[in-house]
Enzyme design. Structure first.
Site, PDB file in Angstrom:
ATOM      1  N   LYS A   1      12.469 -15.518 -10.076  1.00  0.00           N
ATOM      2  CA  LYS A   1      12.300 -14.439 -11.066  1.00  0.00           C
ATOM      3  C   LYS A   1      11.298 -14.859 -12.128  1.00  0.00           C
ATOM      4  O   LYS A   1      10.430 -14.086 -12.513  1.00  0.00           O
ATOM      5  CB  LYS A   1      13.639 -14.113 -11.766  1.00  0.00           C
ATOM      6  CG  LYS A   1      14.679 -13.352 -10.971  1.00  0.00           C
ATOM      7  CD  LYS A   1      14.274 -11.980 -10.512  1.00  0.00           C
ATOM      8  CE  LYS A   1      13.535 -12.009  -9.264  1.00  0.00           C
ATOM      9  NZ  LYS A   1      13.837 -11.721  -7.986  1.00  0.00           N
TER      10      LYS A   1
ATOM     11  N   ASN B   1      -2.060   2.026   5.644  1.00  0.00           N
ATOM     12  CA  ASN B   1      -1.187   0.938   5.194  1.00  0.00           C
ATOM     13  C   ASN B   1      -0.913   0.083   6.419  1.00  0.00           C
ATOM     14  O   ASN B   1      -0.406   0.596   7.409  1.00  0.00           O
ATOM     15  CB  ASN B   1       0.109   1.547   4.634  1.00  0.00           C
ATOM     16  CG  ASN B   1       1.174   0.498   4.345  1.00  0.00           C
ATOM     17  OD1 ASN B   1       0.862  -0.671   4.158  1.00  0.00           O
ATOM     18  ND2 ASN B   1       2.418   0.923   4.307  1.00  0.00           N
ATOM     19  N   GLY B   2      -1.255  -1.195   6.357  1.00  0.00           N
ATOM     20  CA  GLY B   2      -1.016  -2.060   7.512  1.00  0.00           C
ATOM     21  C   GLY B   2      -2.239  -2.907   7.789  1.00  0.00           C
ATOM     22  O   GLY B   2      -3.118  -3.056   6.926  1.00  0.00           O
TER      23      GLY B   2
ATOM     24  N   CYS C   1       0.849  -1.187   0.000  1.00  0.00           N
ATOM     25  CA  CYS C   1       0.000   0.000   0.000  1.00  0.00           C
ATOM     26  C   CYS C   1       0.888   1.241   0.000  1.00  0.00           C
ATOM     27  O   CYS C   1       1.875   1.308   0.714  1.00  0.00           O
ATOM     28  CB  CYS C   1      -0.941   0.089   1.187  1.00  0.00           C
ATOM     29  SG  CYS C   1      -2.163  -1.218   1.250  1.00  0.00           S
TER      30      CYS C   1
ATOM     31  N   LYS D   1       6.076  -4.697  -3.606  1.00  0.00           N
ATOM     32  CA  LYS D   1       7.508  -4.538  -3.423  1.00  0.00           C
ATOM     33  C   LYS D   1       7.909  -4.598  -1.957  1.00  0.00           C
ATOM     34  O   LYS D   1       8.945  -5.128  -1.604  1.00  0.00           O
ATOM     35  CB  LYS D   1       7.897  -3.182  -4.024  1.00  0.00           C
ATOM     36  CG  LYS D   1       9.373  -2.876  -3.987  1.00  0.00           C
ATOM     37  CD  LYS D   1      10.076  -3.665  -5.033  1.00  0.00           C
ATOM     38  CE  LYS D   1      11.566  -3.558  -4.942  1.00  0.00           C
ATOM     39  NZ  LYS D   1      12.219  -4.733  -5.541  1.00  0.00           N
TER      40      LYS D   1
ATOM     41  N   ARG E   1       4.200  -0.387  -4.723  1.00  0.00           N
ATOM     42  CA  ARG E   1       3.890  -0.927  -3.397  1.00  0.00           C
ATOM     43  C   ARG E   1       2.566  -1.687  -3.361  1.00  0.00           C
ATOM     44  O   ARG E   1       2.281  -2.401  -2.404  1.00  0.00           O
ATOM     45  CB  ARG E   1       3.827   0.208  -2.372  1.00  0.00           C
ATOM     46  CG  ARG E   1       5.107   0.996  -2.256  1.00  0.00           C
ATOM     47  CD  ARG E   1       4.938   2.113  -1.258  1.00  0.00           C
ATOM     48  NE  ARG E   1       4.808   1.597   0.079  1.00  0.00           N
ATOM     49  CZ  ARG E   1       5.812   1.378   0.907  1.00  0.00           C
ATOM     50  NH1 ARG E   1       7.041   1.643   0.533  1.00  0.00           N
ATOM     51  NH2 ARG E   1       5.614   0.906   2.108  1.00  0.00           N
TER      52      ARG E   1
ATOM     53  N   GLU F   1       7.557 -15.207 -10.623  1.00  0.00           N
ATOM     54  CA  GLU F   1       6.855 -14.015 -10.144  1.00  0.00           C
ATOM     55  C   GLU F   1       6.445 -13.060 -11.256  1.00  0.00           C
ATOM     56  O   GLU F   1       5.464 -12.355 -11.110  1.00  0.00           O
ATOM     57  CB  GLU F   1       7.625 -13.299  -9.016  1.00  0.00           C
ATOM     58  CG  GLU F   1       8.950 -12.706  -9.377  1.00  0.00           C
ATOM     59  CD  GLU F   1       9.696 -12.157  -8.148  1.00  0.00           C
ATOM     60  OE1 GLU F   1       9.104 -11.934  -7.087  1.00  0.00           O
ATOM     61  OE2 GLU F   1      10.905 -11.929  -8.291  1.00  0.00           O
TER      62      GLU F   1
ATOM     63  N   TRP G   1      -2.790  -2.653  -1.782  1.00  0.00           N
ATOM     64  CA  TRP G   1      -2.504  -4.086  -1.918  1.00  0.00           C
ATOM     65  C   TRP G   1      -3.415  -4.755  -0.910  1.00  0.00           C
ATOM     66  O   TRP G   1      -3.237  -4.596   0.297  1.00  0.00           O
ATOM     67  CB  TRP G   1      -1.031  -4.352  -1.614  1.00  0.00           C
ATOM     68  CG  TRP G   1      -0.604  -5.763  -1.866  1.00  0.00           C
ATOM     69  CD1 TRP G   1      -0.114  -6.279  -3.032  1.00  0.00           C
ATOM     70  CD2 TRP G   1      -0.620  -6.850  -0.933  1.00  0.00           C
ATOM     71  NE1 TRP G   1       0.171  -7.615  -2.879  1.00  0.00           N
ATOM     72  CE2 TRP G   1      -0.133  -8.000  -1.603  1.00  0.00           C
ATOM     73  CE3 TRP G   1      -1.008  -6.981   0.401  1.00  0.00           C
ATOM     74  CZ2 TRP G   1      -0.009  -9.232  -0.996  1.00  0.00           C
ATOM     75  CZ3 TRP G   1      -0.890  -8.228   1.011  1.00  0.00           C
ATOM     76  CH2 TRP G   1      -0.393  -9.330   0.317  1.00  0.00           C
TER      77      TRP G   1
ATOM     78  N   GLU H   1      16.795 -18.364  -6.951  1.00  0.00           N
ATOM     79  CA  GLU H   1      16.482 -16.983  -7.329  1.00  0.00           C
ATOM     80  C   GLU H   1      16.044 -16.918  -8.800  1.00  0.00           C
ATOM     81  O   GLU H   1      15.133 -16.173  -9.148  1.00  0.00           O
ATOM     82  CB  GLU H   1      17.705 -16.092  -7.048  1.00  0.00           C
ATOM     83  CG  GLU H   1      17.589 -14.635  -7.434  1.00  0.00           C
ATOM     84  CD  GLU H   1      16.433 -13.874  -6.777  1.00  0.00           C
ATOM     85  OE1 GLU H   1      15.802 -14.392  -5.852  1.00  0.00           O
ATOM     86  OE2 GLU H   1      16.153 -12.747  -7.237  1.00  0.00           O
TER      87      GLU H   1
ATOM     88  N   HIS I   1      15.681 -37.088  -6.422  1.00  0.00           N
ATOM     89  CA  HIS I   1      14.757 -37.473  -5.344  1.00  0.00           C
ATOM     90  C   HIS I   1      13.365 -36.903  -5.556  1.00  0.00           C
ATOM     91  O   HIS I   1      12.648 -36.634  -4.605  1.00  0.00           O
ATOM     92  CB  HIS I   1      15.335 -37.035  -3.999  1.00  0.00           C
ATOM     93  CG  HIS I   1      16.665 -37.657  -3.726  1.00  0.00           C
ATOM     94  ND1 HIS I   1      16.812 -38.967  -3.360  1.00  0.00           N
ATOM     95  CD2 HIS I   1      17.916 -37.153  -3.851  1.00  0.00           C
ATOM     96  CE1 HIS I   1      18.100 -39.246  -3.231  1.00  0.00           C
ATOM     97  NE2 HIS I   1      18.792 -38.160  -3.526  1.00  0.00           N
TER      98      HIS I   1
HETATM   99  C1  G6P Z   1       8.623  -8.932  -1.479  1.00  0.00           C
HETATM  100  C2  G6P Z   1       9.304  -8.457  -2.733  1.00  0.00           C
HETATM  101  C3  G6P Z   1      10.579  -9.260  -2.962  1.00  0.00           C
HETATM  102  C4  G6P Z   1      11.480  -9.175  -1.739  1.00  0.00           C
HETATM  103  C5  G6P Z   1      10.757  -9.597  -0.471  1.00  0.00           C
HETATM  104  C6  G6P Z   1      11.564  -9.251   0.772  1.00  0.00           C
HETATM  105  O1  G6P Z   1       8.151 -10.225  -1.660  1.00  0.00           O
HETATM  106  O2  G6P Z   1       8.441  -8.590  -3.848  1.00  0.00           O
HETATM  107  O3  G6P Z   1      11.262  -8.743  -4.089  1.00  0.00           O
HETATM  108  O4  G6P Z   1      12.593 -10.008  -1.926  1.00  0.00           O
HETATM  109  O5  G6P Z   1       9.513  -8.890  -0.359  1.00  0.00           O
HETATM  110  O6  G6P Z   1      11.675  -7.867   0.842  1.00  0.00           O
HETATM  111  P1  G6P Z   1      12.849  -7.072   1.521  1.00  0.00           P
HETATM  112  O7  G6P Z   1      12.538  -5.640   1.258  1.00  0.00           O
HETATM  113  O8  G6P Z   1      12.811  -7.420   2.979  1.00  0.00           O
HETATM  114  O9  G6P Z   1      14.126  -7.514   0.894  1.00  0.00           O
END
Ligand code: G6P
Length: 611
Positions: free
Chosen positions: A488, A99-100, A2, A606, A27, A491, A73, A484, A507
């Site tokens: 990518k 937000n929260g 948010c 984010k 956000r 997501e 969000w 990772e 396995h």
């Molecule tokens: C969200 C973001 C990710 C990030 C994760 C942790 O899921 O979309 O890109 O890795 O949060 O966020 P941080 O700000 O703690 O690295």
């Protein structure tokens, strides 16, 4: 999670709010809304993005020099016009953006309903607006006191902006757990979840702390705590340029951020390597270095991509500093009853510095007396402030929801920490130390070289754009790269992808392999090279499609794999930094070719400021 923006001053608020919401859209982006205060309060809000809100507001009265905006969000209640913020109390007196999460909202809602309050939405925020209003009207207090009294009864997290129709010209802001920054202009104030909507108007900001309440008019700011003690606002200059929040000609922020990595990695190590490349200095942890050197154990806590960086850190700390490491999901760690010793060192990794679970895990770990370090990107963020010491990653603001440059900067910091610790613990020779440092300084050029193959890598992406599943395999410090890489892809392109340690494939995941399954294998030359060559053979024997990331000049895998992507040779400790780049590029192009919204993938945000 948010985005909040608000303005009080002499300018027309609407364009400031809309532009601010566009900046904050990373956000959250399932609905958006604004409230403009001008002889009453006008609220415009709708499901969808900020551009939908602009469309929705066309032809309406958008005058007013005070206002607030929100991009959502969803937590309580699906994305819909009714659930979009701002929310007003039943009698229209109070308008709130939030937000929260208000955790005791159901209880408050029951009490309010019994007293005749009715609700238009399913949100906790509307409950809060009415709760404040009930205190205001029943106790005949002013708006500020009503807000403070309400917040003493609220359980949960909030970044809030509130207005009251009886006190025009005033905004009340409050923070607990969700970030809020106040921008201080001349005869005007701004409020936002981060500084991006503010910087084109002023570089003077105040970061609000938990339980701070700000009462703002165009020419006055009172900062106090919930108990009504006045606080002295700490005005700081913010270092953020407009270029950093602009796409600078790239189609997406993610692509821009992938391309920035040669610079951002240099920014991460700049000033931290001695001129003759014989030593490392990490100013933020110098004072606590003796405790780190003596650590009984390192516990890394993080979420998402930052957790993957932590896994690379585990390999590095154990390899070079011989300190046992545990890497924990913050969300799991905080709700277990973990054994933490006072001579453990906790390293919290977070790009945003605001992730609710990571922040809560830090607060919990503090009771153990362990040293708590932060590896954060956002200066002044909650995690940076909550930790005892730390190292900033200096990657610059990251806007693409899929993290790229933040990851490589986090890994760079962890490398520097591990090499420094290894040296301080006399486990690596000066010669080996200098070799690692020199190797690190060459990484930006090597990444640049990989970026020059972008079109070739994009071509491979075209071949696999219609895949429904993908596997990513790596060993040792390249196993986190496999995780990772898979993250990518899933997501941003919504292709189901899994990362596995290559040997674990036997396995379970091997059962999935057939001619339709792309298998990305990170197979650069290191001590497990022969083993991963065998893993490639196992995939090929089952007709899987192998896309291998190999060291330049590899003449073995090239004969076995369907596609190879060459990366320049580097020290094996540093290989995660180069091998992740082609995987970022390929995910980006697959998502673009599938028509996905790369910078704002569905359901993601984010900065995850709710647990
Ligand atoms: C969200 C973001 C990710 C990030 C994760 C942790 O899921 O979309 O890109 O890795 O949060 O966020 P941080 O700000 O703690 O690295």
């Amino acid at each position: 999670m948010c985005g909040i923006v608000a303005y009080v001053g002499e300018r027309t608020a609407y364009p400031i709010l809309i532009k601010g919401l566009q900046r904050l859209e990373y956000r959250g982006y399932d609905s958006a809304g604004i409230a403009l205060i001008n002889h009453g309060t006008k609220v415009y809000k709708c499901k969808g993005k900020v551009k939908d809100l602009e469309e929705h507001s066309k032809g309406k009265d958008i005058t007013g020099t005070i206002g607030m905006g929100h991009t959502r969000w969803a937590t309580h209640g699906e994305p819909s016009d009714a659930n979009a913020h701002p929310h007003t109390s039943m009698n229209g007196k109070f308008t709130v953006i939030h937000n929260g999460i208000i955790e005791n909202y159901a209880h408050l809602k029951r009490e309010l309903t019994a007293r005749g309050y009715a609700f238009q939405s399913q949100t906790d925020t509307e409950v809060l607006a009415n709760f404040i209003e009930s205190i205001y009207s029943e106790n005949q207090v002013d708006a500020e006191l009503a807000v403070r009294l309400a917040l003493t009864k609220v359980i949960g997290a909030y970044g809030l902006v509130i207005s009251c129709i009886d006190e025009p010209g005033k905004l009340i802001a409050a923070r607990k757990g969700s970030p809020l920054v106040i921008g201080v202009g001349k005869g005007e104030y701004f409020l936002a979840s981060d500084a991006t909507p503010i910087i084109e108007y002023t570089d003077q900001v105040i970061f609000m702390n938990d339980e701070d309440v700000a009462v703002i008019t165009r020419d006055h700011l009172d900062l106090k705590n919930i108990q009504n003690d006045m606080l002295v606002p700490k005005v700081q200059k913010i270092e953020l340029s407009i270029d950093e929040i602009d796409k600078c000609g790239y189609e997406h922020f993610m692509l821009k951020e992938i391309h920035e990595q040669p610079h951002t990695i240099s920014d991460t190590f700049r000033g931290r390597i001695s001129m003759d490349q014989s030593n490392l200095f990490l100013g933020g942890i110098t004072d606590v270095l003796p405790r780190l050197v003596q650590a009984r154990r390192i516990i890394i806590i993080a979420c998402g991509t930052s957790w993957h960086a932590g896994l690379v850190g585990e390999y590095l700390f154990e390899e070079y500093a011989r300190i046992p490491v545990e890497v924990e999901y913050a969300s799991e760690f905080r709700y277990r009853n973990p054994v933490i010793y006072a001579d453990d060192v906790i390293i919290a990794i977070s790009q945003s510095g605001e992730t609710a679970d990571t922040l809560a895990a830090i607060k919990m770990a503090k009771e153990s007396g362990a040293l708590i370090l932060g590896v954060c990107n956002v200066a002044g963020s909650s995690i940076a402030r909550e930790t005892d010491a730390g190292v900033y990653t200096h990657a610059g603001i990251e806007i693409g929801v899929a993290s790229t440059k933040a990851f490589t900067s986090q890994v760079t910091v962890l490398m520097m920490m591990a090499f420094l610790l290894g040296k301080k613990r006399n486990l690596i020779s000066q010669e080996a130390y200098e070799e690692l440092i020199a190797g690190l300084t060459q990484i930006p050029d090597k990444i640049q070289e990989i970026l020059s193959d972008e079109q070739y890598i994009k071509g491979i992406g075209e071949t696999y754009k219609d895949a429904t599943n993908a596997l990513y395999l790596g060993r040792g410090n390249l196993y986190p790269v496999a995780l990772e890489g898979a993250l990518k892809l899933k997501e941003i392109s919504y292709i189901h992808a899994e990362g596995y340690p290559a040997a674990e494939m036997k396995h379970g995941p091997i059962a999935l392999i057939d001619e339709n399954m792309p298998v990305f294998i990170i197979a650069t030359k290191d001590k497990s090279y022969e083993k991963i060559v065998s893993n490639i053979q196992e995939v090929k024997a089952r007709n899987g499609k192998v896309i291998a990331v190999v060291t330049k000049g590899d003449d073995v895998i090239v004969k076995m794999a369907d596609h190879v992507i060459e990366v320049p040779e580097c020290h094996e400790a540093l290989a995660p930094l180069v091998t992740i780049i082609p995987l970022q590029i390929i995910s980006y192009y697959i998502a673009v070719l599938r028509g996905c919204n790369v910078d704002q993938p569905r359901n993601l945000a984010k900065s995850v400021t709710v647990e």
